[in-house]
Design a protein around this motif. Structure first.
Motif, short mmCIF file in Angstrom:
data_model
loop_
_atom_site.label_atom_id
_atom_site.label_comp_id
_atom_site.label_asym_id
_atom_site.label_seq_id
_atom_site.Cartn_x
_atom_site.Cartn_y
_atom_site.Cartn_z
N ASN B 451 -0.78 10.95 -3.53
CA ASN B 451 -2.16 11.08 -3.11
C ASN B 451 -2.52 10.09 -2.02
O ASN B 451 -3.39 10.35 -1.21
CB ASN B 451 -3.08 10.88 -4.31
N ILE B 452 -1.86 8.96 -2.02
CA ILE B 452 -2.13 7.97 -0.97
C ILE B 452 -1.38 8.34 0.31
O ILE B 452 -1.94 8.36 1.40
CB ILE B 452 -1.73 6.55 -1.43
N VAL B 453 -0.10 8.69 0.13
CA VAL B 453 0.76 8.91 1.30
C VAL B 453 0.40 10.22 2.00
O VAL B 453 0.23 10.27 3.21
CB VAL B 453 2.23 8.93 0.87
N MET B 454 0.25 11.28 1.23
CA MET B 454 0.05 12.63 1.76
C MET B 454 1.08 12.94 2.84
O MET B 454 2.27 12.83 2.58
CB MET B 454 -1.38 12.81 2.23
N CYS B 458 4.47 7.60 5.12
CA CYS B 458 4.58 6.19 4.70
C CYS B 458 5.58 6.08 3.56
O CYS B 458 5.62 6.93 2.68
CB CYS B 458 3.23 5.69 4.19
N GLY B 459 6.35 5.04 3.55
CA GLY B 459 7.28 4.80 2.45
C GLY B 459 6.58 4.07 1.33
O GLY B 459 5.48 3.54 1.49
N ALA B 465 2.95 -2.68 0.27
CA ALA B 465 2.56 -3.81 1.12
C ALA B 465 1.07 -3.76 1.44
O ALA B 465 0.37 -4.78 1.34
CB ALA B 465 3.38 -3.77 2.41
N ILE B 466 0.60 -2.57 1.79
CA ILE B 466 -0.82 -2.43 2.12
C ILE B 466 -1.68 -2.78 0.91
O ILE B 466 -2.67 -3.52 1.01
CB ILE B 466 -1.13 -0.99 2.59
N LEU B 467 -1.26 -2.28 -0.25
CA LEU B 467 -2.03 -2.51 -1.46
C LEU B 467 -2.06 -4.00 -1.81
O LEU B 467 -3.09 -4.54 -2.20
CB LEU B 467 -1.46 -1.71 -2.63
N THR B 468 -0.93 -4.66 -1.65
CA THR B 468 -0.88 -6.08 -1.97
C THR B 468 -1.76 -6.87 -0.99
O THR B 468 -2.51 -7.76 -1.39
CB THR B 468 0.57 -6.61 -1.87
N ARG B 469 -1.67 -6.49 0.29
CA ARG B 469 -2.43 -7.22 1.29
C ARG B 469 -3.93 -7.14 1.00
O ARG B 469 -4.66 -8.10 1.19
CB ARG B 469 -2.12 -6.63 2.68
N THR B 470 -4.38 -5.96 0.55
CA THR B 470 -5.80 -5.80 0.31
C THR B 470 -6.17 -6.05 -1.14
O THR B 470 -7.27 -5.76 -1.57
CB THR B 470 -6.23 -4.37 0.69
N SER B 471 -5.20 -6.53 -1.92
CA SER B 471 -5.39 -6.83 -3.35
C SER B 471 -5.70 -5.59 -4.16
O SER B 471 -6.17 -5.68 -5.29
CB SER B 471 -6.54 -7.82 -3.58
#
Lengths: 603, 597
Positions: B451-454, B458-459, B465-471
């Motif tokens: 659902n996120i990648v669609m 994106c791998g 990484a994106i999720l961690t960066r934005t918490s």
């Protein structure tokens, strides 16, 4: 959808309810229309016999022609008889069609109304287990199956039986052995049709299931078209649609495979019988055992047999499907509401002040093992009660319990001093006005939607209720004002407008208890404030329960209950909670920023 | 607007609409080999069906009644006939089977192609189009209407073709056997055709009323079922039951009149068939007596007559199917011809190195042209700037976002990204440049990761990484199987806050130059709210961002606040400036900007 069909299939293999019980659904209709049915069957059987007579006259003619014993006027007489019989057949055919198929429609209507009347009595717990689509299927597919079995099924069964018996009888009269030979392939057709059509049924069920998946996919995409576009999901979704479509094509081809077998198979079997008659019958004519007229009549009877033989397999399937559907309908009309609905008269004076007393109320939805509300003891008497708490803390469940959508054990909830389980539902509910979280509106005029609980309300009262719910101006802005149609085929209202309409509906009823389950969440704060400030006087002496997360609104109530994990974490008035409850404080801090608005902080 | 639903059924497509046929055939062009095969098979089947009674006739005349020949020879002739008969019926069996499969194959794939192009076309249409159409109706085009056309391909074309051929073949044979008797028989054709067409017209009207009543019944039913709790609480069961029973009775009356209609017409073809037999017996018998016709020919005539009426019956049954298929085809093509009003720029237009400069210039817009909801809106976002839009419901904030995404085009004014009018950009390009986080989210029945990648490619690592960066990984960790948790129907139900987080993650995966956030108005749980706040802080930094703000924390983070009321900008400035001014903004803040906890 998937779970739906798997349930269907499992029921099909293991029918549990004996026919002795199922028949109670349809027997009254059969009994009530018995003359109609008898008349129809008589017409049907008469048609069959008349049709069988026609070949006798043809045979007479051919035989006489062969023997050269006939005059042109004799031929004309024969032709006249045939035409006369044909006219008779037209009328009789109309009669059976109107009587029997008409009966199946009458029966369908009776069962449909019966299901609907029953469904209206069921409780929320039932509707949680069954989706709307699932229930709609009972009304369309299951009713259609029952109607088909009781209409065309009866006709085909009787017709096939009479026709085959008579045709076989006539054939035996001509030549028993030839009859046997001609009929040799027929049982094969009946068996094959039976096997193939049950296979077809299964494959077709798959097709239908995929068809509804396709439908649902299209619907969900088109309804959220803005989102699809905003996230540029067009190609992505088209790819998914393509995959669904291809799967659908393949399933259809699987159906076509069976269908492609059934139709030519009937022709093949019929023709094989014909081949037998041609060869063996022809030999018999050569050996002078039968006449040429016999031979021709034999061929005619054989043609007549093809349809009954196909019909046997078809009828068997029809009846089986009808029974399965009847079984499902039976399950529906015998499902009981879990809510007790005693039929006792309650005199108004028996009721103390309308309000709720909860003592050690514990409740969990049947679908989950954890209770949503546990050990709640509250007194919700006259006055304004605010209920707040995090998502999932049980606020909505509490409201739904108060309006008696779910069953409760004795002793947990009293209304006006009386045990709710001893109160007739209609009586209890006639004391409560309710505004749900998701407003429910119906395809009707705005006025009718507001007057749902009081259909005879005067227009000025409707307008007053609308004005109190701050929706009057919005309604006037619409082209037809209060007579504007809303819903599926009418004007679309915004979420906030829908909520205010639902509030107006509850206000119009002016019942002693009003329960508002976060019913103005889509309305902006200013309007909400305005509505409740205006209503405060109106609420005097009534019991009002308002679920909200807006501090501003809560501060206007007399008594605030904070729920956490299904239990009362704290209760009291605004000042009390502000001083003692940390959750309330943090909500307040977030919403009220004391530097901007000192006036609300210390009301 | 109100008579949308049923008017469509009244529309009639004429069978002779050549243009329609041409378009239908156009879609089947890739499958012409299949169609040719089907036609060849059709010819064989027709020949075979006509040969069978002929074989019976020659057997009677040449062997069975040929008493002048020795019995052995008569039996041998009979055997020969029987063997040929057997061979042909087996051949017919396989040919019919193949024909049904081939036609279904062609029909299904043609329909698939049509459905696919219709779906793609619908997705490309603009929002004003969808505002004027009911979704149910569009879904019907994609499903039932296409299905209807498929009926035509599989059962109808084959029946029409087969039966018509057979009818002609029988007539030719009859004329060849005995022209005078055949001419007599031929008068049944126009009679049967007239009855058929007359009946088909009555039947169509009858079915139309039945369908429309059923639609009423069903929509009432579905509405009742979904609002049953409210109906019960307001004590409306009896009234509801009465309405339903009235609708149900109306349906019954219509089905009964359909039965009467069918009861009148269905036996008529049977009657014609019997009448024809009587005619043959009388007239043909006379011919036999005058030795102008053999007895075998007479018997064959009687058999052919039976074959003759079968196609007539079939044709009359299929007539209405073709009618409805043509009507469906017309509706489908009409939809395919609908053009989007949002002009799409044809040139791809390269936009290297987007700075993220966004300007709204003198926008004026109304969903109905003479009822503007935005009046002369102008403001600018410098690259990296965060601007908050504040205002009550209906002040025009969401409309502004709709214009930015070109769901609608403004009546006046322009929107510029890096100085370039967005109307000159390809829609897709524009919508990838501008990432929107809406209150609502379209959830696929799939895992959270999918659902996120669609379709961004994106791998898993990138997403993590994106999720961690934005918490936002905190939100994922709460779910039972993390990124692999199935969501949507039948999976884990997401809360409003979680949906907004998903929407956020989805947009960040696409790394847009400009971020637009429509903050949830509904209550959000504290947990999600905290995660969201941090994600906003992280991802807005250094990126041009426009926020429709409902939360004070979000507003205070903005570099610039624009206050809207009734489609106009009434105030702008920083939080402190506006508060000190004591105008609209101060009032709004005082009135409590948000409603969550």
């Amino acid at each position: 959808m998937k779970t739906n069909t798997s349930r269907t299939d499992s029921q099909e293999t293991t029918r549990r309810i004996p026919f002795a019980q199922l028949r109670h659904l349809i027997l009254p209709s059969f009994r009530h229309h018995r003359l109609r049915i008898l008349g129809g069957l008589a017409a049907l059987i008469l048609v069959d016999f008349l049709q069988l007579i026609i070949p006798r006259f043809i045979k007479q003619g051919v035989d006489a022609l062969e023997a050269l014993t006939v005059t042109p006027s004799g031929l004309l007489r024969l032709a006249g008889i045939i035409v006369f019989i044909a006219v008779l057949v037209v009328f009789l055919r109309f009669a059976w069609r109107y009587l029997i198929i008409g009966f199946s429609r009458l029966l369908e209507q009776r069962v449909r109304n019966q299901i609907f009347t029953h469904i209206l009595k069921l409780d929320a717990q039932f509707f949680e287990k069954r989706t709307t689509g699932d229930l709609m299927a009972h009304f369309s597919n299951d009713l259609a199956a029952v109607q088909m079995a009781c209409g065309m099924g009866v006709v085909a069964a009787v017709d096939a039986l009479v026709m085959s018996l008579a045709a076989i009888g006539f054939m035996i009269a001509i030549h028993p052995l030839l009859t046997l030979l001609a009929l040799l392939p027929m049982p094969f057709l009946a068996v094959a049709t039976r096997i193939l059509s049950s296979k077809l049924h299964k494959r077709f069920a798959t097709v239908q299931e995929e068809f509804s998946e396709l439908t649902e996919f299209s619907r969900s995409n088109l309804i959220s078209i803005g989102l699809i576009k905003a996230y540029t999901m067009e190609d992505f979704q088209a790819g998914r649609f393509d995959r669904l479509g291809k799967r659908y094509v393949r399933s259809n081809l699987r159906v076509a495979f069976i269908q492609g077998l059934i139709t030519p198979l009937a022709t093949l079997v019929g023709s094989t019988g014909m081949l037998m008659v041609l060869y063996f019958g022809g030999s018999l004519v050569i050996e002078k055992t039968i006449t040429l007229g016999d031979f021709v009549a034999f061929i005619t009877y054989l043609y007549m047999l093809i349809w009954p033989m196909m019909a046997i397999g078809w009828v068997a399937n029809l009846v089986q499907r009808g029974l399965t559907s009847l079984d499902r309908i039976y399950g529906l009309v015998t499902s009981r509401s879990a809510l007790p609905d005693p039929v006792t008269e309650i005199a108004p004076e028996q009721l103390a002040q309308p309000g709720f007393q909860l003592s050690h109320l514990t409740f969990g939805y049947p679908s989950s093992s954890n209770p949503v509300l546990s050990d709640l003891t509250l007194n919700l008497g006259p006055g304004m009660h605010g209920v707040t708490g995090r998502t999932g803390s049980g606020k909505s469940t509490l409201c739904r319990l108060l309006v008696r959508l779910y069953p409760l054990a004795d002793g947990m909830l009293h209304f006006g001093g009386l045990e709710v389980n001893h109160l007739p539902l209609a009586f209890l509910r006639s004391h409560i006005g309710y505004v749900s979280q998701e407003p429910v509106l119906f395809s009707d005029t705005i006025a009718a939607n507001i007057a749902l609980g009081l259909p005879d309300a005067k227009r000025e009262d409707v307008i007053k209720a609308a004005a109190n719910a701050a929706i009057h101006e919005d309604i006037l802005a619409l082209k037809n004002g209060y007579d504007t149609l809303i819903g599926e085929r009418g004007v679309k209202l915004s979420g906030g407008q829908r909520q205010r309409l639902a509030l107006a509906r509850a206000l119009l009823c002016d019942r002693p208890v009003l329960i508002i389950d976060d019913g103005l969440s889509a309305v902006d704060v200013a309007t909400e404030h305005e509505v409740f400030a205006g209503l405060k006087r109106h609420f005097q002496g009534k019991t009002v329960v308002i679920v909200s997360n807006r501090i501003k609104l809560l501060s206007m109530t007399d008594h605030i209950i904070i729920l956490a994990d299904g239990a009362v974490q704290s209760e009291g008035n605004h000042e009390h909670l502000l001083a003692t409850n940390s959750l309330y404080q943090s909500m307040f801090a977030k919403q009220m920023q004391q530097d901007t608005h000192p006036a609300v902080a210390l009301p | 607007m109100m008579d949308f639903g049923y008017s469509e059924e009244g529309r009639q497509a004429s069978l002779g609409d050549l243009q329609l046929w041409r378009r239908i055939l156009g879609f089947s062009a890739p499958y012409k080999v299949g169609l040719i095969v089907a036609v060849v098979i059709s010819l064989f089947i027709t020949w075979a069906t006509l040969t069978l009674p002929y074989l019976v006739q020659t057997a009677i005349d040449g062997s069975i009644t040929a008493s002048q020949l020795p019995n052995v020879e008569r039996l041998a002739g009979l055997t020969g006939n029987a063997l040929l008969y057997g061979a042909i019926i087996v051949g017919v069996f396989f040919a019919t089977f193949c024909q049904i499969l081939v036609l279904e194959w062609v029909g299904q794939w043609v329909m698939h192609g049509l459905r696919q192009s219709l779906f793609n076309h619908l997705l490309s249409l603009d929002l004003p189009f969808f505002n004027t159409r009911r979704t149910g109706q569009l879904v019907t085009r994609l499903t039932n209407d296409i299905q209807n056309m498929n009926e035509m391909f599989t059962s109808v074309i084959v029946t029409l073709f087969n039966e018509f051929l057979r009818l002609m073949g029988i007539l030719v044979l009859l004329f060849w056997m005995n022209p005078r008797l055949a001419a007599l028989m031929a008068i049944f054709v126009p009679i049967a055709l007239l009855i058929t067409i007359f009946f088909a017209q009555l039947a169509r009207e009858c079915f139309r009323t039945i369908r429309s009543q059923l639609a009423k019944l069903n929509s009432f039913l579905s509405e009742t079922l979904s609002g049953i709790g409210i109906l019960q609480l307001f004590g409306r069961q009896e009234a509801t039951r009465h309405i339903f029973e009235d609708l149900s009775a109306g349906y019954l009356q219509r089905t009964l009149s359909q039965i009467r209609l069918f009861g009148t017409f269905m036996p008529l073809t049977e009657f014609l068939s019997s009448a024809a037999v009587a005619l043959i017996l009388w007239y043909g018998g006379g011919e036999v007596l005058q030795k102008r016709l053999t007895l075998g020919e007479l018997v064959a005539f009687i058999s052919y007559m039976r074959l003759f009426f079968q196609p007539l019956r079939e044709l009359s049954q299929k007539y209405s199917v073709v009618q409805s298929a043509m009507a469906s085809a017309e509706r489908i093509f009409q939809l395919l011809d609908t053009k989007s009003t949002i002009a799409q720029s044809q040139t791809p237009g390269t936009m290297p190195d987007i700075q993220g400069h966004l300007e709204f210039r003198h926008l004026r817009f109304g969903y109905e042209p003479d009822n503007p909801v935005l009046h002369d809106i102008s403001f600018t976002l410098r690259p990296g700037q965060t601007v908050a839009l504040v205002g009550t419901t209906g002040s025009g904030k969401t409309t502004l976002v709709n214009l930015l995404l070109r769901f609608y085009d403004p009546q006046e004014g322009r929107i510029l990204i890096d100085g370039r009018d967005i109307a000159t950009l390809q829609l897709k390009k524009l919508r990838t440049l501008v990432g929107v986080i809406l209150q609502d989210v379209f959830i696929l029945q799939d895992t959270l990761l999918a659902n996120i990648v669609m379709d961004t490619g994106c791998g898993r690592e990138q997403v993590e990484a994106i999720l961690t960066r934005t918490s936002m990984d905190r939100f994922v960790r709460k779910l039972p199987h993390g990124l692999d948790t199935p969501i949507g129907d039948g999976g884990t139900e997401l809360s409003t806050g979680e949906k907004q987080l998903l929407s956020f993650a989805r947009v960040l995966c696409r790394n847009p130059a400009i971020l637009v956030l429509d903050e949830a108005t509904a209550a959000i749980d504290t947990e999600s709210e905290n995660i969201l706040e941090q994600a906003i802080a992280d991802s807005f930094h250094g990126r041009t961002s426009l926020v429709i703000a409902h939360r004070l924390s979000t507003i205070r983070r903005a570099d610039h606040i624009i206050v809207m009321a009734h489609g106009r900008i009434v105030e702008q400035g920083s939080h402190e400036e506006l508060l000190n001014r004591g105008g609209h903004y101060a009032l709004l803040v005082a009135m409590d900007l948000q409603n969550g906890n």
